[in-house]
Every structure is written in structure tokens, then in C-alpha cells.
Design a protein around this motif. Structure first.
Motif, PDB file in Angstrom:
ATOM      1  N   LEU A 153      14.396  28.728  30.712  1.00  0.00           N
ATOM      2  CA  LEU A 153      14.420  29.004  29.270  1.00  0.00           C
ATOM      3  C   LEU A 153      13.164  29.776  28.875  1.00  0.00           C
ATOM      4  CD1 LEU A 153      15.434  28.475  26.315  1.00  0.00           C
ATOM      5  CD2 LEU A 153      14.020  26.405  26.372  1.00  0.00           C
ATOM      6  N   MET A 154      13.385  30.988  28.358  1.00  0.00           N
ATOM      7  CA  MET A 154      12.301  31.742  27.728  1.00  0.00           C
ATOM      8  C   MET A 154      12.849  32.295  26.404  1.00  0.00           C
ATOM      9  SD  MET A 154      10.451  33.621  30.990  1.00  0.00           S
ATOM     10  CE  MET A 154      11.938  34.383  31.648  1.00  0.00           C
ATOM     11  N   HIS A 155      11.981  32.946  25.661  1.00  0.00           N
ATOM     12  CA  HIS A 155      12.403  33.488  24.373  1.00  0.00           C
ATOM     13  C   HIS A 155      12.054  34.957  24.277  1.00  0.00           C
ATOM     14  CE1 HIS A 155      12.654  29.181  23.743  1.00  0.00           C
ATOM     15  NE2 HIS A 155      13.453  29.431  22.718  1.00  0.00           N
ATOM     16  N   ASP A 156      12.736  35.614  23.368  1.00  0.00           N
ATOM     17  CA  ASP A 156      12.621  37.061  23.239  1.00  0.00           C
ATOM     18  C   ASP A 156      11.357  37.464  22.476  1.00  0.00           C
ATOM     19  OD1 ASP A 156      14.737  39.599  23.335  1.00  0.00           O
ATOM     20  OD2 ASP A 156      13.341  39.744  21.673  1.00  0.00           O
ATOM     21  N   TRP A 157      10.803  36.545  21.689  1.00  0.00           N
ATOM     22  CA  TRP A 157       9.755  36.942  20.729  1.00  0.00           C
ATOM     23  C   TRP A 157       8.312  36.639  21.109  1.00  0.00           C
ATOM     24  CZ3 TRP A 157       7.431  32.413  19.354  1.00  0.00           C
ATOM     25  CH2 TRP A 157       8.216  31.251  19.450  1.00  0.00           C
ATOM     26  N   PRO A 158       7.978  35.660  21.991  1.00  0.00           N
ATOM     27  CA  PRO A 158       6.554  35.382  22.215  1.00  0.00           C
ATOM     28  C   PRO A 158       5.847  36.488  23.000  1.00  0.00           C
ATOM     29  CG  PRO A 158       7.924  33.496  22.839  1.00  0.00           C
ATOM     30  CD  PRO A 158       8.823  34.684  22.706  1.00  0.00           C
ATOM     31  N   GLY A 159       4.691  36.915  22.493  1.00  0.00           N
ATOM     32  CA  GLY A 159       3.915  37.918  23.212  1.00  0.00           C
ATOM     33  C   GLY A 159       3.526  37.453  24.607  1.00  0.00           C
ATOM     34  N   ALA A 160       3.274  36.142  24.746  1.00  0.00           N
ATOM     35  CA  ALA A 160       2.859  35.617  26.055  1.00  0.00           C
ATOM     36  C   ALA A 160       3.976  35.781  27.092  1.00  0.00           C
ATOM     37  CB  ALA A 160       2.466  34.147  25.929  1.00  0.00           C
ATOM     38  N   THR A 161       5.231  35.723  26.648  1.00  0.00           N
ATOM     39  CA  THR A 161       6.359  35.905  27.568  1.00  0.00           C
ATOM     40  C   THR A 161       6.398  37.342  28.079  1.00  0.00           C
ATOM     41  OG1 THR A 161       7.565  34.196  26.396  1.00  0.00           O
ATOM     42  CG2 THR A 161       8.870  35.652  27.780  1.00  0.00           C
ATOM     43  N   VAL A 162       6.172  38.283  27.162  1.00  0.00           N
ATOM     44  CA  VAL A 162       6.117  39.697  27.546  1.00  0.00           C
ATOM     45  C   VAL A 162       5.012  39.896  28.583  1.00  0.00           C
ATOM     46  CG1 VAL A 162       5.706  42.046  26.716  1.00  0.00           C
ATOM     47  CG2 VAL A 162       7.009  40.433  25.304  1.00  0.00           C
ATOM     48  N   GLN A 163       3.853  39.264  28.359  1.00  0.00           N
ATOM     49  CA  GLN A 163       2.715  39.382  29.287  1.00  0.00           C
ATOM     50  C   GLN A 163       3.033  38.744  30.638  1.00  0.00           C
ATOM     51  OE1 GLN A 163      -0.168  37.427  26.623  1.00  0.00           O
ATOM     52  NE2 GLN A 163      -1.521  39.157  27.011  1.00  0.00           N
ATOM     53  N   ALA A 164       3.749  37.618  30.612  1.00  0.00           N
ATOM     54  CA  ALA A 164       4.012  36.858  31.835  1.00  0.00           C
ATOM     55  C   ALA A 164       5.077  37.501  32.717  1.00  0.00           C
ATOM     56  CB  ALA A 164       4.450  35.436  31.480  1.00  0.00           C
ATOM     57  N   LEU A 165       5.959  38.298  32.110  1.00  0.00           N
ATOM     58  CA  LEU A 165       7.155  38.745  32.820  1.00  0.00           C
ATOM     59  C   LEU A 165       6.870  39.540  34.106  1.00  0.00           C
ATOM     60  CD1 LEU A 165      10.211  38.608  32.859  1.00  0.00           C
ATOM     61  CD2 LEU A 165      10.277  40.547  31.279  1.00  0.00           C
ATOM     62  N   PRO A 166       5.936  40.513  34.114  1.00  0.00           N
ATOM     63  CA  PRO A 166       5.700  41.227  35.378  1.00  0.00           C
ATOM     64  C   PRO A 166       5.295  40.284  36.509  1.00  0.00           C
ATOM     65  CG  PRO A 166       4.696  42.402  33.552  1.00  0.00           C
ATOM     66  CD  PRO A 166       5.154  41.082  33.002  1.00  0.00           C
ATOM     67  N   GLY A 167       4.425  39.323  36.215  1.00  0.00           N
ATOM     68  CA  GLY A 167       4.007  38.363  37.232  1.00  0.00           C
ATOM     69  C   GLY A 167       5.144  37.483  37.708  1.00  0.00           C
ATOM     70  N   ILE A 168       6.002  37.083  36.776  1.00  0.00           N
ATOM     71  CA  ILE A 168       7.177  36.274  37.140  1.00  0.00           C
ATOM     72  C   ILE A 168       8.052  37.044  38.126  1.00  0.00           C
ATOM     73  CG2 ILE A 168       9.369  35.346  36.247  1.00  0.00           C
ATOM     74  CD1 ILE A 168       7.835  34.590  33.673  1.00  0.00           C
ATOM     75  N   LEU A 169       8.282  38.320  37.836  1.00  0.00           N
ATOM     76  CA  LEU A 169       9.154  39.127  38.690  1.00  0.00           C
ATOM     77  C   LEU A 169       8.498  39.393  40.050  1.00  0.00           C
ATOM     78  CD1 LEU A 169      10.436  41.456  35.857  1.00  0.00           C
ATOM     79  CD2 LEU A 169      11.799  39.784  37.109  1.00  0.00           C
ATOM     80  N   GLN A 170       7.177  39.567  40.062  1.00  0.00           N
ATOM     81  CA  GLN A 170       6.464  39.744  41.334  1.00  0.00           C
ATOM     82  C   GLN A 170       6.571  38.474  42.183  1.00  0.00           C
ATOM     83  OE1 GLN A 170       2.515  40.832  40.016  1.00  0.00           O
ATOM     84  NE2 GLN A 170       3.320  42.639  38.969  1.00  0.00           N
ATOM     85  N   ASP A 171       6.401  37.312  41.525  1.00  0.00           N
ATOM     86  CA  ASP A 171       6.485  36.030  42.240  1.00  0.00           C
ATOM     87  C   ASP A 171       7.876  35.827  42.834  1.00  0.00           C
ATOM     88  OD1 ASP A 171       3.879  35.551  41.456  1.00  0.00           O
ATOM     89  OD2 ASP A 171       4.417  34.178  39.834  1.00  0.00           O
ATOM     90  N   LEU A 172       8.910  36.184  42.059  1.00  0.00           N
ATOM     91  CA  LEU A 172      10.285  36.033  42.566  1.00  0.00           C
ATOM     92  C   LEU A 172      10.477  36.915  43.797  1.00  0.00           C
ATOM     93  CD1 LEU A 172      12.429  35.953  39.290  1.00  0.00           C
ATOM     94  CD2 LEU A 172      11.832  34.023  40.765  1.00  0.00           C
ATOM     95  N   GLN A 173       9.991  38.159  43.729  1.00  0.00           N
ATOM     96  CA  GLN A 173      10.117  39.064  44.876  1.00  0.00           C
ATOM     97  C   GLN A 173       9.408  38.478  46.094  1.00  0.00           C
ATOM     98  OE1 GLN A 173       8.659  42.871  43.471  1.00  0.00           O
ATOM     99  NE2 GLN A 173      10.632  43.448  42.587  1.00  0.00           N
ATOM    100  N   ALA A 174       8.234  37.892  45.871  1.00  0.00           N
ATOM    101  CA  ALA A 174       7.468  37.317  46.979  1.00  0.00           C
ATOM    102  C   ALA A 174       8.204  36.140  47.616  1.00  0.00           C
ATOM    103  CB  ALA A 174       6.097  36.866  46.478  1.00  0.00           C
ATOM    104  N   ARG A 175       9.002  35.440  46.813  1.00  0.00           N
ATOM    105  CA  ARG A 175       9.769  34.293  47.307  1.00  0.00           C
ATOM    106  C   ARG A 175      11.175  34.711  47.745  1.00  0.00           C
ATOM    107  NH1 ARG A 175      10.003  30.242  42.625  1.00  0.00           N
ATOM    108  NH2 ARG A 175      10.988  28.921  44.188  1.00  0.00           N
ATOM    109  N   ASN A 176      11.440  36.024  47.736  1.00  0.00           N
ATOM    110  CA  ASN A 176      12.748  36.543  48.140  1.00  0.00           C
ATOM    111  C   ASN A 176      13.872  36.007  47.247  1.00  0.00           C
ATOM    112  OD1 ASN A 176      14.325  38.199  49.684  1.00  0.00           O
ATOM    113  ND2 ASN A 176      14.740  36.658  51.253  1.00  0.00           N
ATOM    114  N   LEU A 177      13.556  35.841  45.968  1.00  0.00           N
ATOM    115  CA  LEU A 177      14.567  35.432  44.983  1.00  0.00           C
ATOM    116  C   LEU A 177      14.859  36.617  44.080  1.00  0.00           C
ATOM    117  CD1 LEU A 177      13.165  31.931  43.964  1.00  0.00           C
ATOM    118  CD2 LEU A 177      15.282  32.363  45.209  1.00  0.00           C
ATOM    119  N   CYS A 178      16.106  36.735  43.640  1.00  0.00           N
ATOM    120  CA  CYS A 178      16.504  37.817  42.747  1.00  0.00           C
ATOM    121  C   CYS A 178      16.819  37.251  41.369  1.00  0.00           C
ATOM    122  CB  CYS A 178      17.748  38.518  43.275  1.00  0.00           C
ATOM    123  SG  CYS A 178      17.472  39.379  44.817  1.00  0.00           S
ATOM    124  N   ALA A 179      16.488  38.026  40.339  1.00  0.00           N
ATOM    125  CA  ALA A 179      16.865  37.648  38.979  1.00  0.00           C
ATOM    126  C   ALA A 179      18.286  38.133  38.738  1.00  0.00           C
ATOM    127  CB  ALA A 179      15.900  38.273  37.975  1.00  0.00           C
TER     128      ALA A 179
END
Length: 203
Positions: A151-177
Motif C-alpha cells: 500500500l502506497m499513495h499517489d500524493w506523498p512527496g516521500a513516496t515519490v522520493q522513495a520510488l527509485p530506491g524501491i525499484l532498484q531494490d526489487l531489481q536487486a532481489r530479482n523481483l518484478c513490479a
């Protein structure tokens, strides 16, 4: 290793939606968005942004009330009006429904089902709605296991900031969004065909 579902509730939002979509595109990642009917109506061009990015578009009620306290006819109005406005603005009919606050009862379930909607809650709460920092949101996403939904939301600035790192972490774990299967409510490979996934199974 598998698919997880990144979900963004309450959009679209003028300040942040385009940033979220462009970050997802940069990483070739998909996601599921749960707009409210009100926001969809007020930001029709951003609904097109969601659609053009191939995101799965769900239903998050008209204006985010506590549906469990409402009559069946009011619940139906909340969901069916949102179905209509998503169809008008994005050209897809939602097949997944995220109840506001994650609150469901038998009335909510039966109305959702009658509209062809699968109720989808979450496995991991990023707490971005509660002023979580970007690093805390990223850490929450590291708990995701294959098939799970965050669960995330469309409006928090912190979510926008976190997203690149989240996607990098998923790639590192061989998980796809991926996206959410309307059949099982679990994360699967992005649904082919229409971005709403509406061409395979009674959309």
C-alpha cells in the motif's frame, strides 16, 4: 523470482502523479493505481497519463468514505459512479477495488462483486499516509515477497522520493513490479491487452 504489486491510492494528484509515472517508466515497471472517482473526474488528463503508461487502474470509491457505515445503495453509488468516471476518463473498466481504509464487510463485498470488482487490500503498509520518511517507505517495500501487494499513495512527496530506491531494490532481489490478478487478488505479470486488463475475462 516473481512479481509484486506496487499500488498507489487516492490519485491522480496534480503535484505527484506525473513524477510517479515517469519513474515507473524509467525502470520499465508497472503498478496498480486506485484513483477516487472525484480525483479522476477533476484530473481527467492524468487518468490518460496512467493509461498511457500501461498501469492497471482500479476503483477506490468516489470520495473515500467509511463504506462499512453506509447503506447498500450508498455503497453502490460510491463504486458505480467511480466505475463510470474511470471508463470516461481512461477508457478502461476497473476490475479491482481497494476499499478506503481497507474496511470491508459483507455489503461492500457483495456490491463490489456485483460490479465485477475483486476486493484488494494489502500485505505491506508503507505508512506513507502517516508521514513515513522516504527511507522508511523504501524499507517497508523490502519486506515484499512474491505475490504480495504494498500500500502506497499517489500524493506523498516521500513516496515519490522513495520510488527509485524501491525499484532498484526489487531489481536487486530479482523481483518484478507487476499488476494484480482480478481472479486471485495477488501480484502477477502485467496483464496483456488493455491497460485495465479488461479484455480477458468479462471486462
Amino acid at each position: 523470482a516473481g512479481y509484486v504489486a506496487l499500488t498507489f491510492d487516492d490519485g491522480p494528484t496534480a503535484a505527484t502523479t506525473s513524477q510517479i509515472v515517469s519513474t515507473l517508466r524509467l525502470y520499465g515497471a508497472s503498478a496498480t493505481v486506485f484513483p477516487t472517482g472525484q480525483n479522476a473526474q477533476n484530473n481527467a488528463s492524468l487518468m490518460q497519463t496512467y493509461k498511457n503508461a500501461g498501469l492497471q487502474i482500479g476503483n477506490h470509491s468516489w470520495d473515500h468514505p467509511h463504506l462499512v457505515n453506509m447503506s447498500e445503495s450508498d455503497v453502490r453509488s460510491q463504486l458505480s459512479r467511480t466505475q463510470q468516471v474511470v471508463q470516461q476518463t481512461a477508457g478502461v473498466t476497473p476490475q479491482v477495488f481497494r476499499p478506503p481504509y481497507g474496511e470491508v464487510n459483507q455489503t461492500v463485498r457483495s456490491v463490489a462483486s456485483s460490479l465485477g470488482l475483486t476486493v484488494v487490500t494489502w500485505d505491506v503498509d508503507s505508512a506513507d499516509w502517516n508521514n513515513a520518511s522516504a527511507s522508511a517507505i523504501r524499507q517497508a517495500a523490502q519486506r515484499l515477497q512474491p505475490g504480495q501487494v504494498i500500500l502506497m499513495h499517489d500524493w506523498p512527496g516521500a513516496t515519490v522520493q522513495a520510488l527509485p530506491g524501491i525499484l532498484q531494490d526489487l531489481q536487486a532481489r530479482n523481483l518484478c513490479a507487476g499488476q494484480i490478478s482480478p481472479t486471485t487478488g495477488r501480484a502477477v505479470a502485467p496483464l496483456t491487452g488493455t491497460p485495465g486488463g479488461g479484455d480477458n475475462g468479462g471486462g
